[in-house]
Design a protein around this motif. Structure first.
Motif, PDB file in Angstrom:
ATOM      1  N   THR A  30     -12.799 -14.716 -49.006  1.00  4.24           N
ATOM      2  CA  THR A  30     -13.502 -13.921 -49.836  1.00  4.24           C
ATOM      3  C   THR A  30     -15.211 -14.425 -49.723  1.00  4.24           C
ATOM      4  O   THR A  30     -15.785 -13.908 -50.618  1.00  4.24           O
ATOM      5  CB  THR A  30     -13.187 -14.364 -51.271  1.00  4.24           C
ATOM      6  OG1 THR A  30     -13.520 -15.872 -51.721  1.00  4.24           O
ATOM      7  CG2 THR A  30     -11.734 -14.148 -51.430  1.00  4.24           C
ATOM      8  N   CYS A  31     -15.438 -15.301 -48.958  1.00  3.57           N
ATOM      9  CA  CYS A  31     -16.838 -15.771 -48.669  1.00  3.57           C
ATOM     10  C   CYS A  31     -17.728 -15.119 -47.639  1.00  3.57           C
ATOM     11  O   CYS A  31     -19.112 -15.338 -47.452  1.00  3.57           O
ATOM     12  CB  CYS A  31     -16.750 -17.164 -48.515  1.00  3.57           C
ATOM     13  SG  CYS A  31     -16.080 -18.135 -49.678  1.00  3.57           S
ATOM     14  N   TYR A  32     -16.870 -14.509 -46.594  1.00  7.35           N
ATOM     15  CA  TYR A  32     -17.877 -13.976 -45.385  1.00  7.35           C
ATOM     16  C   TYR A  32     -17.484 -12.617 -45.273  1.00  7.35           C
ATOM     17  O   TYR A  32     -16.494 -11.951 -45.288  1.00  7.35           O
ATOM     18  CB  TYR A  32     -17.320 -14.968 -44.177  1.00  7.35           C
ATOM     19  CG  TYR A  32     -17.348 -16.329 -44.453  1.00  7.35           C
ATOM     20  CD1 TYR A  32     -18.585 -17.009 -44.130  1.00  7.35           C
ATOM     21  CD2 TYR A  32     -16.104 -17.149 -44.605  1.00  7.35           C
ATOM     22  CE1 TYR A  32     -18.718 -18.320 -44.287  1.00  7.35           C
ATOM     23  CE2 TYR A  32     -16.469 -18.404 -44.800  1.00  7.35           C
ATOM     24  CZ  TYR A  32     -17.655 -19.040 -44.700  1.00  7.35           C
ATOM     25  OH  TYR A  32     -17.571 -20.282 -44.679  1.00  7.35           O
ATOM     26  N   GLY A  33     -18.668 -11.896 -44.872  1.00  7.92           N
ATOM     27  CA  GLY A  33     -18.718 -10.422 -44.633  1.00  7.92           C
ATOM     28  C   GLY A  33     -17.653  -9.933 -43.530  1.00  7.92           C
ATOM     29  O   GLY A  33     -17.348  -8.873 -43.482  1.00  7.92           O
ATOM     30  N   SER A  34     -17.612 -11.076 -42.587  1.00 10.37           N
ATOM     31  CA  SER A  34     -16.698 -10.729 -41.426  1.00 10.37           C
ATOM     32  C   SER A  34     -15.277 -10.748 -41.506  1.00 10.37           C
ATOM     33  O   SER A  34     -14.542 -10.454 -40.766  1.00 10.37           O
ATOM     34  CB  SER A  34     -17.046 -11.573 -40.329  1.00 10.37           C
ATOM     35  OG  SER A  34     -16.777 -12.972 -40.806  1.00 10.37           O
ATOM     36  N   SER A  35     -14.908 -10.964 -42.799  1.00 10.53           N
ATOM     37  CA  SER A  35     -13.286 -11.031 -43.213  1.00 10.53           C
ATOM     38  C   SER A  35     -13.097 -10.212 -44.537  1.00 10.53           C
ATOM     39  O   SER A  35     -14.085 -10.024 -45.301  1.00 10.53           O
ATOM     40  CB  SER A  35     -12.763 -12.301 -43.399  1.00 10.53           C
ATOM     41  OG  SER A  35     -13.557 -12.994 -44.409  1.00 10.53           O
ATOM     42  N   ARG A  36     -11.865 -10.236 -44.906  1.00  5.53           N
ATOM     43  CA  ARG A  36     -11.523  -9.416 -46.206  1.00  5.53           C
ATOM     44  C   ARG A  36     -10.522 -10.124 -46.767  1.00  5.53           C
ATOM     45  O   ARG A  36      -9.713 -11.254 -46.477  1.00  5.53           O
ATOM     46  CB  ARG A  36     -10.841  -7.938 -46.197  1.00  5.53           C
ATOM     47  CG  ARG A  36      -9.467  -8.096 -45.200  1.00  5.53           C
ATOM     48  CD  ARG A  36      -8.855  -6.724 -45.174  1.00  5.53           C
ATOM     49  NE  ARG A  36      -7.716  -6.709 -44.590  1.00  5.53           N
ATOM     50  CZ  ARG A  36      -6.475  -7.354 -45.018  1.00  5.53           C
ATOM     51  NH1 ARG A  36      -6.366  -8.058 -45.972  1.00  5.53           N
ATOM     52  NH2 ARG A  36      -5.267  -7.114 -44.158  1.00  5.53           N
ATOM     53  N   PRO A  37     -10.400 -10.319 -48.315  1.00  9.76           N
ATOM     54  CA  PRO A  37      -9.321 -10.995 -49.026  1.00  9.76           C
ATOM     55  C   PRO A  37      -8.089 -10.591 -48.547  1.00  9.76           C
ATOM     56  O   PRO A  37      -7.375  -9.523 -48.076  1.00  9.76           O
ATOM     57  CB  PRO A  37      -9.691 -10.525 -50.506  1.00  9.76           C
ATOM     58  CG  PRO A  37     -10.906  -9.858 -50.381  1.00  9.76           C
ATOM     59  CD  PRO A  37     -11.181  -9.182 -49.068  1.00  9.76           C
ATOM     60  N   PHE A  38      -7.006 -11.845 -48.606  1.00  8.66           N
ATOM     61  CA  PHE A  38      -5.679 -11.429 -48.245  1.00  8.66           C
ATOM     62  C   PHE A  38      -5.276 -10.647 -49.558  1.00  8.66           C
ATOM     63  O   PHE A  38      -5.551 -10.830 -50.985  1.00  8.66           O
ATOM     64  CB  PHE A  38      -4.922 -12.826 -48.653  1.00  8.66           C
ATOM     65  CG  PHE A  38      -5.090 -13.792 -47.223  1.00  8.66           C
ATOM     66  CD1 PHE A  38      -4.067 -13.433 -46.381  1.00  8.66           C
ATOM     67  CD2 PHE A  38      -5.868 -14.503 -47.149  1.00  8.66           C
ATOM     68  CE1 PHE A  38      -4.216 -14.063 -45.160  1.00  8.66           C
ATOM     69  CE2 PHE A  38      -6.055 -15.347 -45.974  1.00  8.66           C
ATOM     70  CZ  PHE A  38      -5.286 -15.013 -44.892  1.00  8.66           C
ATOM     71  N   GLY A  39      -4.574  -9.425 -49.130  1.00  9.84           N
ATOM     72  CA  GLY A  39      -3.586  -8.372 -50.056  1.00  9.84           C
ATOM     73  C   GLY A  39      -2.504  -8.931 -50.717  1.00  9.84           C
ATOM     74  O   GLY A  39      -1.661  -8.172 -50.882  1.00  9.84           O
ATOM     75  N   ILE A  40      -2.540 -10.255 -50.884  1.00  9.86           N
ATOM     76  CA  ILE A  40      -1.163 -10.815 -51.635  1.00  9.86           C
ATOM     77  C   ILE A  40      -1.384 -11.829 -52.665  1.00  9.86           C
ATOM     78  O   ILE A  40      -2.410 -12.387 -52.703  1.00  9.86           O
ATOM     79  CB  ILE A  40      -0.320 -11.424 -50.318  1.00  9.86           C
ATOM     80  CG1 ILE A  40      -1.330 -12.524 -49.701  1.00  9.86           C
ATOM     81  CG2 ILE A  40       0.192 -10.529 -49.533  1.00  9.86           C
ATOM     82  CD1 ILE A  40      -0.473 -13.387 -48.964  1.00  9.86           C
ATOM     83  N   SER A  41      -0.422 -11.931 -53.422  1.00 12.60           N
ATOM     84  CA  SER A  41      -0.243 -13.184 -54.337  1.00 12.60           C
ATOM     85  C   SER A  41       0.745 -13.844 -53.931  1.00 12.60           C
ATOM     86  O   SER A  41       1.940 -13.248 -53.697  1.00 12.60           O
ATOM     87  CB  SER A  41      -0.019 -12.600 -55.991  1.00 12.60           C
ATOM     88  OG  SER A  41      -1.270 -12.015 -56.544  1.00 12.60           O
ATOM     89  N   THR A  42       0.838 -15.255 -53.896  1.00 11.94           N
ATOM     90  CA  THR A  42       1.638 -15.949 -53.379  1.00 11.94           C
ATOM     91  C   THR A  42       2.273 -16.945 -54.176  1.00 11.94           C
ATOM     92  O   THR A  42       1.763 -17.662 -55.171  1.00 11.94           O
ATOM     93  CB  THR A  42       1.035 -16.743 -52.234  1.00 11.94           C
ATOM     94  OG1 THR A  42       0.629 -15.773 -51.308  1.00 11.94           O
ATOM     95  CG2 THR A  42       2.025 -17.545 -51.389  1.00 11.94           C
ATOM     96  N   LEU A  43       3.872 -17.278 -54.217  1.00 12.51           N
ATOM     97  CA  LEU A  43       4.224 -18.138 -54.897  1.00 12.51           C
ATOM     98  C   LEU A  43       4.701 -19.475 -54.114  1.00 12.51           C
ATOM     99  O   LEU A  43       5.599 -18.966 -52.935  1.00 12.51           O
ATOM    100  CB  LEU A  43       5.675 -17.475 -55.769  1.00 12.51           C
ATOM    101  CG  LEU A  43       5.331 -16.328 -56.950  1.00 12.51           C
ATOM    102  CD1 LEU A  43       6.535 -15.826 -57.360  1.00 12.51           C
ATOM    103  CD2 LEU A  43       4.363 -17.036 -57.963  1.00 12.51           C
TER     104      LEU A  43
END
Length: 252
Positions: A124-137
């Motif tokens: 979530t910190c770098y423009g070259s990546s994207r957030p993970f589209g998951i919530s994890t247990l």
């Protein structure tokens, strides 16, 4: 302020004027559109379960599993984009091996959650990546007892007695609170029955596709290992869940 991300959602490192990161909000929407995943911390272990949607009749039964083993005693369930879950699962297994190489002991569930949440937050910190589209247990039993954690797409994580993510999570959380309010707590066998009932309850037959119930546990009965719930117990739990659902519909 505008509630849409016009011009501010082009990369994850751009904040809107009111301090929002729209790509993380989009990742949360991907989670909310996926089948529910539930974790329950019991008196003698933990139970993980997911509602795996059958998008095609051509799919092989049991394919595209949403629960993974990260270590002998730790399992991971996810709601959201399956490819992202596979990637994060691989990262989790790398952390498990690195910890064992460094300290010659198995990793605890909390330390693994902390390391994996840092990896998620880095996206979530770098423009070259994207957030993970998951919530994890993340769930397991270590030297501190049964543990259950939830990692959100933003990278924040919390410890829970019972957690639900994905579509229908609000109703699932309400039902989990009722289960956890029972005196003396619940055992993993009782937890399997309760979680199966909750997943059948939140599934909307009118809107959703057919689904398979995928369930694992870590407890004394599994030898302290993360394993699939025995087939006979799973079938018994599903039959009891359907019966309870039909009984509830008749009362209404």
């Amino acid at each position: 302020m505008s509630s849409i991300g016009t011009g501010y959602d082009l990369d994850v490192s751009t904040y809107s004027p009111d301090g929002r990161l729209f790509q993380i909000e989009y990742a949360n929407k991907a989670v909310e559109a996926a089948g529910v995943a539930i974790g329950l911390r019991c008196s003698d272990g933990v139970v993980l379960a997911v509602e795996r949607m059958l998008h095609s009749r051509l799919l092989v039964k049991g394919a595209n599993r949403r629960i993974q083993s990260l270590d002998d005693h730790i399992g991971m369930a996810s709601a959201g984009l399956l490819a992202d879950a596979k990637n994060l699962g691989n990262r989790g297994r790398d952390e498990v091996h690195n910890y064992r190489d460094s300290y010659d002991s198995p990793i605890t569930v909390q330390i693994l959650s902390d390391r994996m949440s840092g990896y998620v937050q880095a996206h979530t910190c770098y423009g070259s990546s994207r957030p993970f589209g998951i919530s994890t247990l993340l769930a397991g039993v270590d030297n501190t007892g049964p543990r259950l954690f939830c990692i959100e797409p933003s990278g924040v994580y919390y410890g829970y007695h019972g957690a639900a993510v994905g579509k229908g999570k609000a109703l699932a959380k309400t039902e989990l609170e009722k289960v956890l309010a029972k005196e003396g707590g619940v055992t993993c066998r009782e937890g399997v029955m309760e979680v199966a009932r909750i997943i059948h309850l939140v599934h909307d037959d009118n809107k959703d596709k057919e689904f398979e119930l995928e369930m694992t546990w870590v407890c004394a009965e599994s030898g302290g290992k993360h394993k699939a719930v025995p087939e006979d117990l799973l079938k018994e739990a599903e039959a009891a869940a359907r019966a309870a659902l039909e009984e509830g519909m008749e009362e209404d």
